[in-house]
Enzyme design. Structure first.
Site, PDB file in Angstrom:
ATOM      1  N   ASN A 114       0.821  -1.222   0.000  1.00  0.00           N
ATOM      2  CA  ASN A 114       0.000   0.000   0.000  1.00  0.00           C
ATOM      3  C   ASN A 114       0.853   1.269   0.000  1.00  0.00           C
ATOM      4  O   ASN A 114       0.360   2.350   0.322  1.00  0.00           O
ATOM      5  CB  ASN A 114      -0.985  -0.008   1.189  1.00  0.00           C
ATOM      6  CG  ASN A 114      -0.287  -0.214   2.512  1.00  0.00           C
ATOM      7  OD1 ASN A 114       0.931  -0.079   2.598  1.00  0.00           O
ATOM      8  ND2 ASN A 114      -1.041  -0.525   3.545  1.00  0.00           N
ATOM      9  N   GLN A 126      -5.120   3.660  18.364  1.00  0.00           N
ATOM     10  CA  GLN A 126      -6.116   3.506  17.308  1.00  0.00           C
ATOM     11  C   GLN A 126      -7.095   2.396  17.682  1.00  0.00           C
ATOM     12  O   GLN A 126      -6.624   1.323  18.073  1.00  0.00           O
ATOM     13  CB  GLN A 126      -5.437   3.192  15.976  1.00  0.00           C
ATOM     14  CG  GLN A 126      -4.685   4.390  15.461  1.00  0.00           C
ATOM     15  CD  GLN A 126      -4.183   4.279  14.037  1.00  0.00           C
ATOM     16  OE1 GLN A 126      -3.621   5.200  13.515  1.00  0.00           O
ATOM     17  NE2 GLN A 126      -4.378   3.150  13.402  1.00  0.00           N
ATOM     18  N   HIS A 160      -7.493   6.091   9.968  1.00  0.00           N
ATOM     19  CA  HIS A 160      -6.334   5.467   9.303  1.00  0.00           C
ATOM     20  C   HIS A 160      -6.786   4.780   8.005  1.00  0.00           C
ATOM     21  O   HIS A 160      -7.041   3.582   7.967  1.00  0.00           O
ATOM     22  CB  HIS A 160      -5.699   4.465  10.262  1.00  0.00           C
ATOM     23  CG  HIS A 160      -4.326   4.050   9.868  1.00  0.00           C
ATOM     24  ND1 HIS A 160      -3.475   3.410  10.727  1.00  0.00           N
ATOM     25  CD2 HIS A 160      -3.639   4.179   8.714  1.00  0.00           C
ATOM     26  CE1 HIS A 160      -2.332   3.156  10.109  1.00  0.00           C
ATOM     27  NE2 HIS A 160      -2.417   3.606   8.878  1.00  0.00           N
ATOM     28  N   ARG A 187       3.257   7.344  11.421  1.00  0.00           N
ATOM     29  CA  ARG A 187       2.710   6.832  12.671  1.00  0.00           C
ATOM     30  C   ARG A 187       2.449   8.004  13.606  1.00  0.00           C
ATOM     31  O   ARG A 187       3.269   8.931  13.699  1.00  0.00           O
ATOM     32  CB  ARG A 187       3.670   5.837  13.355  1.00  0.00           C
ATOM     33  CG  ARG A 187       3.699   4.451  12.726  1.00  0.00           C
ATOM     34  CD  ARG A 187       2.346   3.711  12.847  1.00  0.00           C
ATOM     35  NE  ARG A 187       2.347   2.421  12.160  1.00  0.00           N
ATOM     36  CZ  ARG A 187       1.873   2.213  10.932  1.00  0.00           C
ATOM     37  NH1 ARG A 187       1.361   3.201  10.219  1.00  0.00           N
ATOM     38  NH2 ARG A 187       1.881   0.994  10.405  1.00  0.00           N
TER      39      ARG A 187
HETATM   40  P1  NDP Z   1      10.529   2.326   3.794  1.00  0.00           P
HETATM   41  O1  NDP Z   1      11.265   1.433   4.722  1.00  0.00           O
HETATM   42  O2  NDP Z   1      10.518   2.038   2.347  1.00  0.00           O
HETATM   43  O3  NDP Z   1      11.047   3.818   3.966  1.00  0.00           O
HETATM   44  C1  NDP Z   1      11.242   4.425   5.187  1.00  0.00           C
HETATM   45  C2  NDP Z   1      12.457   5.314   5.052  1.00  0.00           C
HETATM   46  O4  NDP Z   1      12.606   6.058   6.264  1.00  0.00           O
HETATM   47  C3  NDP Z   1      13.744   4.512   4.842  1.00  0.00           C
HETATM   48  O5  NDP Z   1      14.462   5.062   3.794  1.00  0.00           O
HETATM   49  C4  NDP Z   1      14.428   4.687   6.185  1.00  0.00           C
HETATM   50  O6  NDP Z   1      15.836   4.658   6.097  1.00  0.00           O
HETATM   51  C5  NDP Z   1      13.999   6.059   6.582  1.00  0.00           C
HETATM   52  N1  NDP Z   1      14.225   6.356   7.985  1.00  0.00           N
HETATM   53  C6  NDP Z   1      14.253   5.537   9.048  1.00  0.00           C
HETATM   54  N2  NDP Z   1      14.525   6.211  10.169  1.00  0.00           N
HETATM   55  C7  NDP Z   1      14.702   7.498   9.800  1.00  0.00           C
HETATM   56  C8  NDP Z   1      15.018   8.683  10.505  1.00  0.00           C
HETATM   57  N3  NDP Z   1      15.213   8.663  11.819  1.00  0.00           N
HETATM   58  N4  NDP Z   1      15.115   9.829   9.799  1.00  0.00           N
HETATM   59  C9  NDP Z   1      14.925   9.853   8.452  1.00  0.00           C
HETATM   60  N5  NDP Z   1      14.637   8.751   7.734  1.00  0.00           N
HETATM   61  C10 NDP Z   1      14.499   7.589   8.408  1.00  0.00           C
HETATM   62  O7  NDP Z   1       9.021   2.391   4.366  1.00  0.00           O
HETATM   63  P2  NDP Z   1       7.723   2.867   3.609  1.00  0.00           P
HETATM   64  O8  NDP Z   1       8.023   4.078   2.828  1.00  0.00           O
HETATM   65  O9  NDP Z   1       7.068   1.718   2.927  1.00  0.00           O
HETATM   66  O10 NDP Z   1       6.792   3.208   4.859  1.00  0.00           O
HETATM   67  C11 NDP Z   1       7.174   4.192   5.818  1.00  0.00           C
HETATM   68  C12 NDP Z   1       6.241   4.116   7.002  1.00  0.00           C
HETATM   69  O11 NDP Z   1       4.943   4.539   6.602  1.00  0.00           O
HETATM   70  C13 NDP Z   1       6.010   2.714   7.536  1.00  0.00           C
HETATM   71  O12 NDP Z   1       7.010   2.325   8.451  1.00  0.00           O
HETATM   72  C14 NDP Z   1       4.680   2.845   8.209  1.00  0.00           C
HETATM   73  O13 NDP Z   1       4.862   3.246   9.556  1.00  0.00           O
HETATM   74  C15 NDP Z   1       3.998   3.952   7.455  1.00  0.00           C
HETATM   75  N6  NDP Z   1       2.892   3.437   6.649  1.00  0.00           N
HETATM   76  C16 NDP Z   1       1.671   4.013   6.812  1.00  0.00           C
HETATM   77  C17 NDP Z   1       0.577   3.536   6.139  1.00  0.00           C
HETATM   78  C18 NDP Z   1      -0.762   4.172   6.289  1.00  0.00           C
HETATM   79  O14 NDP Z   1      -1.744   3.552   5.940  1.00  0.00           O
HETATM   80  N7  NDP Z   1      -0.846   5.384   6.785  1.00  0.00           N
HETATM   81  C19 NDP Z   1       0.683   2.382   5.235  1.00  0.00           C
HETATM   82  C20 NDP Z   1       2.047   1.936   5.041  1.00  0.00           C
HETATM   83  C21 NDP Z   1       3.073   2.409   5.762  1.00  0.00           C
HETATM   84  P3  NDP Z   1      16.618   3.264   6.105  1.00  0.00           P
HETATM   85  O15 NDP Z   1      16.524   2.786   4.700  1.00  0.00           O
HETATM   86  O16 NDP Z   1      17.973   3.581   6.536  1.00  0.00           O
HETATM   87  O17 NDP Z   1      15.916   2.395   7.093  1.00  0.00           O
END
Ligand code: NDP
Length: 388
Positions: free
Chosen positions: A147, A314, A333, A285
């Site tokens: 998603n 939630q 959500h 989140r």
């Molecule tokens: P990804 O893992 O593809 O991307 C997350 C990115 O955030 C990675 O590049 C990661 O780096 C980076 N990151 C981690 N910690 C930090 C930090 N402290 N500062 C800056 N960047 C950071 O995840 P997605 O894009 O697929 O999803 C992101 C989040 O979105 C999920 O974890 C989930 O919580 C949320 N989500 C929400 C949904 C909704 O329905 N609202 C649905 C799906 C997801 P690195 O590669 O080094 O880890």
């Protein structure tokens, strides 16, 4: 035979739909970057149906009951007398969605003596105490990428809604008004604004790519830099941390996972570093933002708008201050559970279950915890430790 305990959100108040606005959804075979969409041997639903609520059962009733497993589906997840709590002690598999999370705390995992597999139908397994899962040998898997683009689209929608003051303008129409000045007194163009994302993974990069045609100036901060050709193509400015990025941005979107490093990242101190009148969109989140700091910033005018679809806990209680704070564009959500997304994560859940029952390996990209340690995507994206 296994007992599979599945926690899903309630059916619509008007009852489970008998028909839909559209006859189907487009078929997608690969995500950006090339990963294939879920490949279960079979599905027992029509893509585009409501699968994420109790009657939808993620399209798994026929499959699981046909194999002789016990499939318990409930939305009742809170408190010691809930169906979830009562059914948990002898469940082998728990399935939950982040939209309606069955919080698998350390206490609950300790009680669930037979629990072997926790599946997130969607993305984001922070509702599972990963340290406890590691200690109790529970495998945790999620349907990576299912998603991500759904959320990217929602982020773009929310940015435009806030900047252009869409929701209050819509409300004037519903209320029978034609109050143009009221509508436009806080309506701007997004064009030429500085827009930044915290996190440039699947969702964050999807947002950046979608915003490129709006002629905005794009920024990002992440633990790893994007490839040079991507930075060049999108004309991105990289920042080593959120603090450096938020100082220059008119719009900030949060697309990083919740882990100890990101919990309450957007507190009074960081929000204070943002431009006056900035917009903040958080679909990652709820706990990445300090709840009351956001309310204070909207009331003082430090933030011109806040939108997102993630809360803590939630479902959000009726008196959650984000329901009534000024200049917000919150939804429940929903961003990652469009009918299109449901078809993919239901198929992904089915794929994981087929692998589990047939003793085949679950795709690396779906694994978060396996064999007592962070694994696959989990080893890359998650850190263990408590978020309060
Ligand atoms: P990804 O893992 O593809 O991307 C997350 C990115 O955030 C990675 O590049 C990661 O780096 C980076 N990151 C981690 N910690 C930090 C930090 N402290 N500062 C800056 N960047 C950071 O995840 P997605 O894009 O697929 O999803 C992101 C989040 O979105 C999920 O974890 C989930 O919580 C949320 N989500 C929400 C949904 C909704 O329905 N609202 C649905 C799906 C997801 P690195 O590669 O080094 O880890």
């Amino acid at each position: 035979m296994a007992k599979v305990l599945c926690v899903l959100y309630d059916d619509p108040v008007a009852g489970y739909p008998k028909s839909y606005a559209r006859d189907g959804i487009p078929k997608i075979e690969r995500y950006p970057g090339g990963q294939t969409t879920p490949t279960p041997r079979q599905i027992d639903f029509k893509p585009g149906e409501l699968l994420g609520s109790v009657s939808g059962g993620l399209g798994l009733y026929k499959f699981l009951e046909g194999l002789g497993h016990t499939f318990v589906v409930t939305s009742d997840k809170e408190g010691t007398t809930s169906v979830f709590e009562r059914e948990l002690p002898d469940a082998e598999i728990v399935i939950s969605q982040p939209f309606w999370p069955a919080y698998l705390t350390a206490e609950r995992i300790a009680k669930a003596k037979k629990l072997k597999l926790a599946i997130t139908a969607g993305i984001g397994s922070d509702h599972v105490d990963l340290q406890a899962a590691i200690e109790h040998g529970v495998t945790v898997a999620e349907v990576t990428y299912s998603n991500s683009i759904s959320v990217s689209e929602h982020v773009v929608m929310m940015i435009l809604s806030l900047v252009r003051n869409y929701i209050p303008s819509y409300k004037w129409v519903i209320d029978g008004g034609w109050n143009i000045a009221d509508c436009v007194s806080s309506s701007y163009d997004l064009e030429a604004m500085e827009v930044g994302t915290v996190g440039s993974g699947r969702i964050g990069l999807g947002v950046l790519r979608r915003l490129k045609p709006f002629d905005v100036k794009l920024h990002y901060t992440d633990r790893h830099r994007l490839p040079e050709d991507v930075e060049k193509d999108l004309k991105l400015t990289y920042h080593p941390n959120a603090e450096s990025m938020v100082r220059v941005c008119d719009v900030v979107t949060i697309n990083a996972p919740l882990h100890p490093e990101t919990e309450h990242l957007f507190n009074d101190a960081l929000i204070d570093k943002m431009k006056r009148g900035a917009y903040l969109v958080n679909t990652a989140r709820g706990k990445i933002c300090d709840r009351d700091a956001v309310v204070r910033a909207l009331k003082s005018g430090k933030l011109a708008g806040y939108a997102g679809d993630v809360w803590f806990p939630q479902p959000a209680p009726r008196d959650h201050p984000w329901r009534t704070m000024p200049h917000h564009g919150m939804t429940p959500h929903t961003s990652g559970t469009s009918l299109s997304a449901q078809a993919r994560y239901a198929a992904g859940t089915r794929e994981i279950l087929e692998c589990w029952f047939e003793g085949r390996p679950i795709r690396e990209e779906y694994l978060i915890v396996d064999s007592g340690k962070l694994a696959g995507t989990g080893a890359h994206s998650y850190s263990v430790g408590k978020t309060a």
